[in-house]
Design a protein around this motif. Sequence first.
Motif, PDB file in Angstrom:
ATOM      1  N   ALA A  71      67.053  19.206  -2.414  1.00  0.00           N
ATOM      2  CA  ALA A  71      66.454  20.544  -2.369  1.00  0.00           C
ATOM      3  C   ALA A  71      65.039  20.419  -1.825  1.00  0.00           C
ATOM      4  N   SER A  72      64.638  21.410  -1.051  1.00  0.00           N
ATOM      5  CA  SER A  72      63.291  21.382  -0.488  1.00  0.00           C
ATOM      6  C   SER A  72      62.832  22.811  -0.222  1.00  0.00           C
ATOM      7  N   PHE A  73      61.552  22.954   0.089  1.00  0.00           N
ATOM      8  CA  PHE A  73      60.996  24.281   0.372  1.00  0.00           C
ATOM      9  C   PHE A  73      59.752  24.122   1.223  1.00  0.00           C
ATOM     10  N   ASP A  74      59.327  25.215   1.831  1.00  0.00           N
ATOM     11  CA  ASP A  74      58.080  25.248   2.594  1.00  0.00           C
ATOM     12  C   ASP A  74      56.983  25.847   1.724  1.00  0.00           C
ATOM     13  N   GLU A 108      62.079  26.795 -10.963  1.00  0.00           N
ATOM     14  CA  GLU A 108      62.749  27.801 -11.786  1.00  0.00           C
ATOM     15  C   GLU A 108      63.838  28.551 -11.025  1.00  0.00           C
ATOM     16  N   THR A 109      63.648  28.762  -9.730  1.00  0.00           N
ATOM     17  CA  THR A 109      64.559  29.597  -8.948  1.00  0.00           C
ATOM     18  C   THR A 109      65.651  28.803  -8.248  1.00  0.00           C
ATOM     19  N   VAL A 110      65.336  27.575  -7.854  1.00  0.00           N
ATOM     20  CA  VAL A 110      66.276  26.780  -7.059  1.00  0.00           C
ATOM     21  C   VAL A 110      66.752  25.545  -7.809  1.00  0.00           C
ATOM     22  N   MET A 111      65.830  24.715  -8.263  1.00  0.00           N
ATOM     23  CA  MET A 111      66.214  23.421  -8.817  1.00  0.00           C
ATOM     24  C   MET A 111      67.038  23.557 -10.095  1.00  0.00           C
ATOM     25  N   ASP A 114      70.495  25.765  -9.636  1.00  0.00           N
ATOM     26  CA  ASP A 114      71.433  25.469  -8.559  1.00  0.00           C
ATOM     27  C   ASP A 114      71.654  23.989  -8.278  1.00  0.00           C
ATOM     28  N   CYS A 115      70.928  23.110  -8.938  1.00  0.00           N
ATOM     29  CA  CYS A 115      70.986  21.692  -8.585  1.00  0.00           C
ATOM     30  C   CYS A 115      71.341  20.851  -9.817  1.00  0.00           C
TER      31      CYS A 115
END
Length: 314
Positions: A71-74, A108-111, A114-115
């Motif tokens: 998972a990653s983000f900008d 909180e929203t992605v990791m 969803d992971c």
Amino acid sequence: MSLQSFPDNPVPTGAAEQTVMTADGVRLRAAVWRPEGRLKGTVCIVHGRAEAIEKYYEVVGELLERGFAVASFDWRGQGASERRLQNPRKGHVDDFVEYERDLEAFIETVMLPDCPPPYFVLAHSTGGLVCLRLARRRPQAFSRMVLVSPLLDFGGFAPSRGFINFAAGAFSLLGLGDALPPGARIAEVDERGFKGNPLTSDPRRFDRTIAIAKARPELTVGAPTIAWLHAACRAMNEASNPAFAAEIRIPTLMIAAGEDKVVSPLAIERFAREMRIGSQIVIPGARHEILMERDPMRGLFWAAFDAFVPGSDG
């Protein structure tokens, strides 16, 4: 904004893009990948300043091959995330707390939803400093952290941190925080030649980064603003207190580049000594962007990563 694919740098298969909203209302771009077969956990790639998800496709693929979800983000103000200044190519925050908000929103929203756990972090440069700051407040956020060339002090290309902090603070008090430092300008992509660059000694990976910037100039960021420099100095000053390192309870491996001129390898070594459960290695000959370096140096990096991160068997 969709992830850009390139002939020699394709998007790894299975990317799922997401939009993250931070507590202060900033939109961030994120992406998640899941490998086939049994999952060993999730590695969160946390970028340095002026980077974007597209730059790390090769690393994403290498982690997927190891059986990790990725998972990653900008960060705000770079990549395809929201930018707040009229000139979107200025790198800007007023305080590194803003970056912490980005990372917490991503967690909180992605990791978490969803992971698959356990969660590991692989952070570069500015991202490394932000992860250390968050780790003091959220010691359960990650099982382990691998920090590559973390920004703990400026390297040989810059004046001293004390001078930058004083000058940037004075200019900020005059209302010039959104401006670029005196003498700085935003270089065009075509001006970024390989010769003498402080980032990598690998011409192919250097050209790959330039190709991303040429194809998607809206992803790029130029020089940091005066306020960004002042915020970075304050964050580094805080981290330089030995009590800061001693309070971190997440096992951490810090990997320094032997020829780094962007951040200080000595500051990384000093910080690692002050940690209770931290260690450090140096990759000789490597410049600042170890993950974009030549294969022998990257091989040393992956050997250290595989030995440190549980479940990683290369």
